[in-house]
Design a protein around this motif. Structure first.
Motif, short mmCIF file in Angstrom:
data_model
loop_
_atom_site.label_atom_id
_atom_site.label_comp_id
_atom_site.label_asym_id
_atom_site.label_seq_id
_atom_site.Cartn_x
_atom_site.Cartn_y
_atom_site.Cartn_z
N ASP A 72 -77.07 -11.96 28.59
CA ASP A 72 -75.40 -12.49 27.51
C ASP A 72 -75.14 -10.77 27.45
OD1 ASP A 72 -75.13 -14.47 26.85
OD2 ASP A 72 -76.38 -14.87 25.02
N VAL A 73 -75.42 -9.85 26.87
CA VAL A 73 -75.67 -8.16 27.05
C VAL A 73 -77.11 -7.96 27.33
CG1 VAL A 73 -74.50 -5.87 25.69
CG2 VAL A 73 -74.10 -8.68 25.07
N MET A 74 -76.55 -5.92 28.08
CA MET A 74 -78.08 -5.53 28.62
C MET A 74 -77.53 -4.41 29.13
SD MET A 74 -78.51 -6.55 32.92
CE MET A 74 -77.54 -6.28 33.91
N VAL A 75 -78.53 -3.22 29.07
CA VAL A 75 -78.28 -1.57 28.33
C VAL A 75 -79.13 -0.88 29.18
CG1 VAL A 75 -77.25 -0.47 27.20
CG2 VAL A 75 -77.10 -2.07 26.34
N ILE A 76 -77.96 -0.14 30.57
CA ILE A 76 -78.90 -0.09 31.04
C ILE A 76 -78.48 1.81 31.15
CG2 ILE A 76 -79.13 0.60 33.90
CD1 ILE A 76 -78.06 -2.63 32.74
N VAL A 99 -82.20 -2.65 27.48
CA VAL A 99 -82.01 -3.64 26.19
C VAL A 99 -81.39 -4.72 26.20
CG1 VAL A 99 -81.37 -3.47 24.07
CG2 VAL A 99 -81.91 -1.30 25.19
N VAL A 100 -81.76 -6.23 25.83
CA VAL A 100 -80.56 -6.59 26.27
C VAL A 100 -81.27 -8.35 25.06
CG1 VAL A 100 -81.98 -8.97 27.13
CG2 VAL A 100 -82.24 -7.21 29.34
N PHE A 101 -79.81 -8.20 25.03
CA PHE A 101 -79.24 -9.35 23.59
C PHE A 101 -78.84 -10.42 24.96
CE2 PHE A 101 -78.25 -4.77 22.30
CZ PHE A 101 -78.41 -5.00 20.87
N GLU A 102 -79.64 -11.40 23.76
CA GLU A 102 -79.88 -12.87 24.36
C GLU A 102 -78.45 -13.90 22.33
OE1 GLU A 102 -79.34 -14.22 26.57
OE2 GLU A 102 -80.79 -13.89 27.85
N ILE A 103 -77.47 -14.06 22.61
CA ILE A 103 -77.24 -14.97 21.87
C ILE A 103 -77.52 -16.60 21.66
CG2 ILE A 103 -75.09 -15.21 20.20
CD1 ILE A 103 -75.91 -12.37 20.55
N TYR A 131 -79.94 -12.81 18.73
CA TYR A 131 -80.05 -13.75 17.79
C TYR A 131 -79.11 -15.85 17.18
CZ TYR A 131 -76.45 -13.67 13.37
OH TYR A 131 -75.45 -13.93 12.64
N ASN A 132 -79.36 -16.34 16.71
CA ASN A 132 -78.63 -17.14 16.62
C ASN A 132 -77.82 -17.34 15.37
OD1 ASN A 132 -78.57 -20.24 16.02
ND2 ASN A 132 -80.67 -20.67 16.27
N PRO A 133 -76.73 -17.66 15.56
CA PRO A 133 -75.85 -17.53 14.79
C PRO A 133 -75.68 -18.41 13.80
CG PRO A 133 -74.48 -17.27 16.83
CD PRO A 133 -75.80 -17.47 17.32
N ASP A 134 -76.71 -19.84 13.96
CA ASP A 134 -76.30 -20.72 13.32
C ASP A 134 -76.82 -20.54 12.57
OD1 ASP A 134 -73.78 -22.26 14.93
OD2 ASP A 134 -75.44 -23.32 16.09
N THR A 135 -78.43 -19.76 11.98
CA THR A 135 -79.87 -20.23 11.50
C THR A 135 -79.26 -18.75 10.92
OG1 THR A 135 -80.38 -19.54 12.61
CG2 THR A 135 -81.06 -21.86 12.57
N LEU A 136 -78.35 -18.17 11.48
CA LEU A 136 -78.34 -16.00 10.74
C LEU A 136 -79.47 -15.77 11.43
CD1 LEU A 136 -76.09 -16.65 7.54
CD2 LEU A 136 -75.73 -16.15 9.49
N GLU A 137 -80.37 -16.56 12.01
CA GLU A 137 -82.02 -15.33 12.47
C GLU A 137 -81.94 -14.93 13.78
OE1 GLU A 137 -86.36 -16.92 12.90
OE2 GLU A 137 -84.44 -18.43 13.75
N LEU A 138 -82.21 -13.29 13.74
CA LEU A 138 -83.02 -12.27 14.21
C LEU A 138 -83.60 -12.40 14.68
CD1 LEU A 138 -80.85 -9.97 15.96
CD2 LEU A 138 -81.47 -8.11 14.08
N ILE A 139 -84.09 -12.08 16.11
CA ILE A 139 -85.55 -11.75 16.23
C ILE A 139 -85.70 -10.69 17.62
CG2 ILE A 139 -87.57 -12.92 17.58
CD1 ILE A 139 -86.94 -15.55 16.23
#
Length: 224
Positions: A72-76, A99-103, A131-139
């Motif tokens: 979803d987002v990556m930083v190089i 760095v990688v982000f997945e929503i 990050y799960n916006p439905d459960t507000l859980e960040l791992i």
């Protein structure tokens, strides 16, 4: 008569720029991708060797078309900004996205997310956030040697690479710049700019009013 053999040419390998999947499954999923990606662009705007992408296919292995992911987002760090149809690692000094982000969205399955995690672990990602916006859980996971280690206390965690801080509240995830500013959506950024414009306009008007009052009393500010 000597017959010369023409060297056999290998067919060019085509690396598709799309995997056929939509960027986002719903508005919240899309908004979070854009929010994280665009705020990171702002954070590293002055650094020409930091490339940030959203939903861009990453091919880590030359010759393997099926070995790919589209974070979803990556930083190089270490690669210039600029347009790319995909990120072919062997054409980028073999620099791995750090760095990688997945929503998460309703369509994400446990098996699919497990495959993504194994992919990012195998191909060298240093920090991985889900990050799960439905459960507000960040791992979060951080690389220790060859493996990912879970970040035990993610709230108030500061990314070693990005310098940003994550804060989980009762109803939202907040992300902060290294200087303490909050990550804002494009609408919030626009509202902030409008407020600053109005404040500057008010200050200008106050100055004009004061100048007029002084002039009415015969006071020339240029002589003060």
């Amino acid at each position: 008569m000597v017959q010369q053999l023409t060297p056999e040419t290998k067919p060019e390998i085509i690396y598709p720029d799309s995997d056929g999947n939509p960027m986002a499954e719903n508005t919240e999923h899309y908004e979070w991708i854009v929010k994280i990606k665009e705020n990171l662009e702002i954070l590293f705007a002055s650094e020409n060797d930091v490339f940030i992408a959203g939903d861009l296919l990453w091919y880590p292995v030359e010759g393997s078309v099926k070995t790919r992911q589209a974070p979803d987002v990556m930083v190089i760090f270490g690669r210039p900004k600029g347009r790319r149809g995909s990120y072919k690692q062997w054409q980028e000094n073999n620099i791995i996205p750090q760095v990688v982000f997945e929503i998460l969205s309703p369509g994400n399955r446990t098996k699919e997310m497990a495959k993504k995690m194994l992919f990012y672990q195998r191909y060298g990602v240093e920090e991985y956030y889900i990050y799960n916006p439905d459960t507000l859980e960040l791992i979060g996971f951080i690389r220790e040697g060859e493996w990912f280690e879970a970040i035990e206390e993610i709230s108030n965690w500061v990314s070693p690479r990005l310098g940003i801080r994550f804060e989980l509240t009762s109803d939202n995830l907040e992300i902060y710049y290294p200087d303490g500013r909050k990550f804002l959506s494009s609408l919030e950024l626009n509202q902030q700019m409008e407020q600053e414009r109005q404040r500057a306009e008010q200050e200008r008007q106050n100055y004009q009013d004061l100048l007029a009052k002084l002039q009415a009393k015969g006071i020339d500010i240029n002589t003060l």
